[in-house]
Enzyme design. Structure first.
Site, PDB file in Angstrom:
ATOM      1  N   GLU B 112       0.864  -1.184   0.000  1.00  0.00           N
ATOM      2  CA  GLU B 112       0.000   0.000   0.000  1.00  0.00           C
ATOM      3  C   GLU B 112       0.895   1.226   0.000  1.00  0.00           C
ATOM      4  OE1 GLU B 112      -3.249   1.111  -0.137  1.00  0.00           O
ATOM      5  OE2 GLU B 112      -2.295   3.071   0.188  1.00  0.00           O
ATOM      6  N   THR B 123     -11.822   4.219   0.263  1.00  0.00           N
ATOM      7  CA  THR B 123     -12.182   3.566   1.517  1.00  0.00           C
ATOM      8  C   THR B 123     -12.238   4.547   2.682  1.00  0.00           C
ATOM      9  OG1 THR B 123     -11.229   1.523   0.691  1.00  0.00           O
ATOM     10  CG2 THR B 123     -11.496   1.681   3.078  1.00  0.00           C
ATOM     11  N   HIS B 131     -25.041  -1.722   1.291  1.00  0.00           N
ATOM     12  CA  HIS B 131     -26.209  -1.747   0.409  1.00  0.00           C
ATOM     13  C   HIS B 131     -26.698  -3.182   0.243  1.00  0.00           C
ATOM     14  CE1 HIS B 131     -25.490   2.386  -0.907  1.00  0.00           C
ATOM     15  NE2 HIS B 131     -24.223   2.080  -1.112  1.00  0.00           N
ATOM     16  N   LYS B 348     -27.096   5.828  -7.125  1.00  0.00           N
ATOM     17  CA  LYS B 348     -28.259   5.428  -6.351  1.00  0.00           C
ATOM     18  C   LYS B 348     -29.025   6.636  -5.824  1.00  0.00           C
ATOM     19  CE  LYS B 348     -25.480   2.492  -4.095  1.00  0.00           C
ATOM     20  NZ  LYS B 348     -24.409   2.295  -5.071  1.00  0.00           N
ATOM     21  N   ARG B 409     -14.761   7.989  -6.716  1.00  0.00           N
ATOM     22  CA  ARG B 409     -15.100   6.650  -7.193  1.00  0.00           C
ATOM     23  C   ARG B 409     -14.192   6.293  -8.364  1.00  0.00           C
ATOM     24  NH1 ARG B 409     -19.565   9.979  -6.727  1.00  0.00           N
ATOM     25  NH2 ARG B 409     -21.241   9.335  -5.318  1.00  0.00           N
ATOM     26  N   ILE B 434     -13.936  -0.590  -9.090  1.00  0.00           N
ATOM     27  CA  ILE B 434     -14.711  -0.883  -7.885  1.00  0.00           C
ATOM     28  C   ILE B 434     -15.261   0.418  -7.311  1.00  0.00           C
ATOM     29  CG2 ILE B 434     -14.770  -2.148  -5.699  1.00  0.00           C
ATOM     30  CD1 ILE B 434     -13.974  -3.935  -8.034  1.00  0.00           C
ATOM     31  N   SER B 436     -18.944   2.394  -6.018  1.00  0.00           N
ATOM     32  CA  SER B 436     -19.988   1.910  -5.135  1.00  0.00           C
ATOM     33  C   SER B 436     -20.695   0.763  -5.846  1.00  0.00           C
ATOM     34  CB  SER B 436     -20.958   3.037  -4.828  1.00  0.00           C
ATOM     35  OG  SER B 436     -21.876   2.613  -3.866  1.00  0.00           O
ATOM     36  N   CYS B 541      -8.767  18.769  20.812  1.00  0.00           N
ATOM     37  CA  CYS B 541      -7.898  17.634  21.140  1.00  0.00           C
ATOM     38  C   CYS B 541      -6.646  17.541  20.288  1.00  0.00           C
ATOM     39  CB  CYS B 541      -8.680  16.320  21.086  1.00  0.00           C
ATOM     40  SG  CYS B 541      -9.230  15.848  19.447  1.00  0.00           S
TER      41      CYS B 541
END
Ligand SMILES: Cc1cc2nc3c(=O)[nH]c(=O)nc-3n(C[C@H](O)[C@H](O)[C@H](O)COP(=O)(O)OP(=O)(O)OC[C@H]3O[C@@H](n4cnc5c(N)ncnc54)[C@H](O)[C@@H]3O)c2cc1C
Ligand SMILES: Cc1cc2nc3c(=O)[nH]c(=O)nc-3n(C[C@H](O)[C@H](O)[C@H](O)COP(=O)(O)OP(=O)(O)OC[C@H]3O[C@@H](n4cnc5c(N)ncnc54)[C@H](O)[C@@H]3O)c2cc1C
Lengths: 428, 584
Positions: B112, B123, B131, B348, B409, B434, B436, B541
């Site tokens: 990676e 991600t 879904h 969608k 995407r 890949i 959605s 923080c």
């Protein structure tokens, strides 16, 4: 080691279950003054989530505190120290690095290194201060790289943690915090490209505009805002633009400003998560608890003071308000609280909000109304009315939204009339 | 024969857009080379080509003014390892594949390029919905895998100790749903009968539980939904998860079962010997392998081209989302979307949705973009989100935004997942396009990849000692009081609250830093613990988290980073600028 041993000493009072007369949540100037005052007549504990007492003051290393109360210009830590010594001398219990999670029927649940503690208190004083409005809340578009900080966060980073957030800085917002940070960055050798303010007038005290910007030749761009932030890993620049009367960016006025740091000083919001969970009623305008003339909230025995009630510009006002809360909480605990009824206090002409929002007829001779105006006004007359009758009035050469205005009124007169109270400001 | 027919159709499209270009078609894969006058046309040509029947991939090499030239990075030729399978990309898909392969007696390495799994691509910026598959185009691979993935998800989430909640989803049909010019009465008839009927029929076919409710019932169950609603269809098993924690858990579990994960490692070349993949060359060295799985998300096309296995071009599509304060959670009981006709293809529609952490999200938008890295959120997008979803819930407090983000995407022009062995390079497996529902489908994608490897001749023998269970580190805020007290007594750091908005403790942050996949940046800690994800967005923080990072990693505070390299939070110690000035 030094820190943890002093922590152990300060948290010496720690037990799994505690009972106390008055529990003060938050150890900033409000909590400290309230605790000092309450401790004269009651047992008191302060619960503070930071590793030190003093609240926001510990990071305000500039002078400008205590002019009214002490007649001298102290730095934030100096001002705080005076009150920390007071509460120590009074034997107030102190719990540091302990965060209150919730209040349930006067039982406080707090979490810290020593464990999770339950404190049963006869009265509670909320002195939790405020938090800063973020870039997201004002919907500034753009990317999300490193280098975007709220002003208070940047102040802490420089003054307490000893790191520099950026080299070339654009500041959004000309409230006191923004102004002070413009000067702070400059003194640290950074270049402050400018302070941008969406409104037509600066948002901070006049003295800060002069001392923090003019004295350092930092440009103030009124009626301007940031409309885009650029940069993938670190901030590379921002796009600023002029705005129209509706505060919408004007096409064609965009300008790209290269910088590696954006500082947002776009407002403070009273911190009231635990108050809300405890069922305390909130004022939609101040964002803080609704209180009476003795700083008691809508929930019996829960008091509030300081920035948790409404955002203050001067710490002296916080102290005065908090001492009252402390005194009244002790009275409540000792069963000496009086109540005559319930009257509403309304914001009248050119008044944005008034604290207190209600009167219960407590044993207080003069009531102190604090408020902010909606718009700047010269030669103003401030009046307090009960029904139609004027019961207090004062002239002000100038009133401005950034500066809190105060006026005192006699309680006796109000309760003789027993009508809704209204605070107004008119031009004379 | 088929290729000839496809070629003719593509040439027609090219003429329409006045492109100066050549087309070749090989076994359903279309290669377009040449020039067009704009990026828009480049995209349109790709999309229209992708719609042609029989097309299995579109490699769109059209040049347009301003197109960025790819520069090749230098790698390290020195061999540093050997593996049966190298997975490129540690997003949710790569990690799901890694975990699936860890069930077998295989030597697997995942590489990676960013500093964290799930930290590099889509991600880390999606809507976290598992879904059911009802929203996908019928008959597509992505639909099939989504339906399967959704059915597998609960068990995996339990094994990995990550959140999974079947929060349910409304498909609301309102007066705003049908944009066609039709008589009112006909619209109403369509909305109350025909559309629900079609949805329910599809659901039945796919084995998804769904039912219709009347307006009255809808408003009873969702009092803040628009009065303009006509009817709704409800899907009780529509679910949500936490994409970060899920991906990290997949990776950790894969590691426990023997997979090696290399972060900060970018693939820069792939050698092919005698038609077989040979070495994967990275910025850290070369890995010898027989099988390469290309799960590089947005860069899958570039990775494929390194191996000479180009069968598609990825065109990035941005999606922006607004996140609202937890106080708004009370406005809805389930997630919801407003059906809109005509539908935008392969979208969608987004909606008003819950998250496992108790926030509400509005979005996402969908827009073709040129730059694969453009994750900005524009003023126009923010406004569009408000305008698009307001009709679904007009009384929702829109001022309560606490955060916004964009994710990108990785779409192929055929707009479906491309999961198959490469046609020409043996051992190279595509897991591309890949978009959605990649998150929801991830468990099924992983299974499919395993079976492809087997078909391609990899010997796959199940391990006896595969341990599917991974335990998440403790989260005090989610424990009951008695348990929580015990934990704090054992280790006081779980009592010290660092992030006040999300109630995250020092103990959780330290755990994240010293976990199997160490969190070495503010963002990596945020993804694991939620520190900085609340209403103050870290303004309180951040200094504390940074100090804990510096302490635990034993680095100076000014070296702490927000995310990957180049995202240092600070420029140096206080006074560093004054010292610089004194020196010069
Ligand atoms: C940058 C800046 C410059 C300023 N300059 C000046 C100036 O020049 N002159 C001046 O007079 N005033 C100035 N002020 C204003 C003044 O300092 C503030 O109004 C004052 O500090 C508010 O006091 P407080 O106690 O209400 O809040 P704070 O000081 O914020 O204290 C609240 C405390 O409560 C604690 N707390 C909150 N929630 C919890 C919980 N759940 N559990 C335990 N503890 C909790 C916090 O940690 C904090 O310590 C300035 C303010 C700022 C930010
Ligand atoms: C706005 C938006 C909303 C979405 N909502 C949902 C949803 O609600 N439900 C759902 O199921 N799906 C959703 N999706 C889709 C889902 O997020 C993706 O399908 C999924 O995350 C893809 O995972 P991935 O592992 O393929 O890609 P990525 O997460 O992009 O991972 C690819 C990885 O490859 C790495 N990489 C790239 N090049 C190299 C190289 N040369 N060397 C080494 N590593 C490299 C990258 O750094 C990256 O980490 C959404 C997507 C978007 C954009």
């Amino acid at each position: 080691m030094a820190l943890s041993s002093s922590l152990a000493r300060l948290n010496a009072c720690w037990r799994k279950k505690m009972r106390v007369d008055v529990a003060v949540i938050g150890g900033g100037p409000a909590g400290l003054a309230a605790a000092a005052e309450a401790s004269k007549e009651a047992s008191v504990v302060i619960i503070e989530r930071n590793e030190e007492l003093g609240g926001i003051l510990q990071q305000c290393i500039h002078p400008g505190f205590g002019n009214f109360i002490f007649g001298e210009m102290l730095t934030g830590p100096e001002y705080a120290t005076r009150f920390i010594e007071k509460v120590r001398a009074a034997g107030v219990d102190i719990m540091l690095e302990t965060t209150v999670l919730e209040i349930e029927n006067k039982k406080i649940i707090a979490s810290g290194r020593n464990g999770i503690v339950e404190i049963e208190a006869k009265a509670i004083i909320l002195a939790t201060g405020c938090r800063e409005r973020t870039r997201q809340q004002i919907l500034i578009p753009g990317t999300r790289p490193a280098g975007i900080y709220t002003a208070g966060c940047a102040q802490r980073l420089i003054n307490i943690d000893g790191v520099m957030p950026g080299r070339k800085v654009v500041i959004l917002g000309s409230g006191d915090v923004g102004l002070i940070m413009a000067r702070r960055f400059t003194l640290e050798g950074a270049e402050v490209e400018g302070v941008y303010e969406i409104m037509p007038k600066p948002g901070g005290l006049m003295r800060n505009v002069v001392q923090c910007l003019h004295d350092f030749d930092i440009p103030l761009h009124l009626r301007h805002t940031i409309i885009d932030i650029k940069g993938k890993k670190r901030v590379e620049g921002v796009v600023v633009a002029k705005v129209d009367e509706n505060l919408k960016p004007i096409k064609g006025t965009e300008r790209y400003v290269e910088c590696d740091c954006v500082v947002l000083a776009v407002g403070l919001i009273p911190e009231n998560e635990i108050a809300k969970k405890a069922g305390v009623e909130m004022d939609a305008i101040t964002g803080g608890a609704i209180v009476d003339e003795g700083m008691e909230t809508s929930v019996d025995g829960i008091f509030a003071c300081g920035n948790a009630v409404h955002v203050h510009d001067l710490v002296d006002d916080v102290t005065i308000e908090a001492e009252l809360a402390g005194k009244m909480a002790a009275k409540y605990v000792n069963g000496m609280e009086e109540r005559k009824g319930l009257l509403k206090v309304k914001a009248g002409k050119n008044v944005r909000y008034v604290v207190p929002q209600m009167l219960r007829g407590k044993d207080i001779e003069t009531i102190r109304f604090s408020f902010r105006v909606k718009k700047e006004m010269e030669n103003a007359r401030v009046v307090v009315k009960a029904g139609e009758e004027v019961i207090a009035e004062r002239k002000e050469r100038i009133v401005r939204p950034p500066e809190m205005v105060k006026i005192l009124a006699e309680a006796k007169k109000i309760w003789e009339i027993r009508k809704e109270v209204m605070v107004e400001v008119e031009e004379v | 024969m088929r290729d000839v027919r496809i070629k003719k159709k593509v040439e027609k499209i090219l003429r329409k857009y006045r492109a100066k270009a050549n087309v070749t078609v090989e076994d359903g894969i279309v290669f377009i080379k040449g020039t067009v006058t704009s990026w828009r046309k480049y995209v349109e040509i790709g999309k229209e080509t992708g719609r042609i029947k029989g097309v299995k991939g579109v490699v769109n090499d059209l040049e347009y003014p301003g197109k960025e030239k790819k520069r090749k990075k230098r790698g390290e030729e020195r061999v540093i390892g050997k593996a049966d399978v190298v997975i490129i990309g540690g997003g949710v898909v790569g990690c799901a594949i890694a975990r699936e392969l860890s069930k077998y007696k295989l030597n697997v390495i995942l590489v990676e390029k960013s500093d964290d799994v799930g930290g590099g691509g889509a991600t880390k910026a999606n809507n976290a919905l598992v879904h059911t598959g009802i929203g996908e185009k019928m008959g597509t691979l992505k639909q099939k895998l989504c339906v399967e993935g959704h059915k597998m998800f609960r068990k995996i989430a339990e094994e990995l100790d990550v959140p999974y909640e079947e929060c349910g989803m409304w498909i609301v049909i309102s007066e705003d749903s049908i944009a066609y010019r039709l008589p009112r009465i006909l619209k109403k008839f369509l909305a109350s009968y025909i559309i629900p009927f079609i949805i329910l029929r599809r659901a039945k076919k796919l084995g998804i539980e769904m039912y219709k409710v009347s307006k009255k019932e809808l408003l009873k169950r969702e009092p803040y939904v628009t009065e303009k609603a006509i009817a709704a269809v409800f899907s009780p098993s529509y679910a949500m998860t936490c994409p970060f924690r899920y991906t990290i858990a997949l990776a950790e579990n894969a590691m426990e079962n023997g997979v090696k994960i290399m972060l900060n490692t970018e693939v820069v070349d792939i050698t092919v010997e005698n038609g077989n993949v040979g070495k994967v060359i990275t910025t850290k060295g070369a890995i010898e392998t027989k099988f390469v799985i290309n799960a590089a998300g947005l860069y899958a096309d570039e990775i494929a081209s390194l191996a000479g296995a180009r069968e598609y071009t990825i065109h990035p599509k941005k999606g922006a989302t607004l996140i609202f304060d937890k106080e708004t959670r009370k406005f809805l009981n389930h997630s919801m979307t407003l059906l809109r006709l005509p539908r935008i293809e392969h979208y969608k529609g987004g909606g008003i949705m819950l998250t496992v952490d108790g926030n509400v999200q509005w979005g996402p938008t969908i827009d073709e973009i040129e730059d694969k890295e453009d994750t900005s959120v524009t003023a126009e997008e923010i406004e569009r989100i408000f305008k698009t979803y307001e009709p679904l819930m007009p009384k929702f407090p829109k001022k309560a935004v606490i955060a916004y983000f964009s994710g990108i995407r990785a779409a192929s022009f055929t707009e479906d997942f491309i999961i198959r062995a490469a046609k020409k390079v043996k051992g190279f497996i595509h897991v591309a396009g890949i978009q959605s529902p990649g998150l929801a489908a991830s468990p099924a994608i992983a299974k499919m990849v395993a079976s492809i490897l087997q078909q391609e001749g990899l010997k796959m023998e199940l391990k006896k000692d595969f341990n599917p269970i991974r335990k998440a580190p403790p989260i005090p805020r989610e424990m009951d009081m008695a348990e929580r007290k015990k934990l704090v007594e054992r280790d006081g750091r779980y009592g010290r609250i660092v992030c006040r908005c999300e109630e995250v403790t020092e103990g959780e942050i330290v755990d994240a830093i010293h976990s199997k996949i160490p969190a070495c940046s503010i963002d990596a800690i945020k993804r694991r613990t939620r520190a900085g994800m609340g209403r103050c967005q870290g303004s309180f923080c951040l200094p504390y988290v940074a100090k804990i990072l510096a302490r635990e990693l034993n680095i100076p505070l000014e070296k702490v980073k927000k995310g990957g390299d180049g995202s240092e939070l600070f420029i140096g110690k206080a006074k560093c600028l004054l010292e610089e000035k004194n020196e010069s």
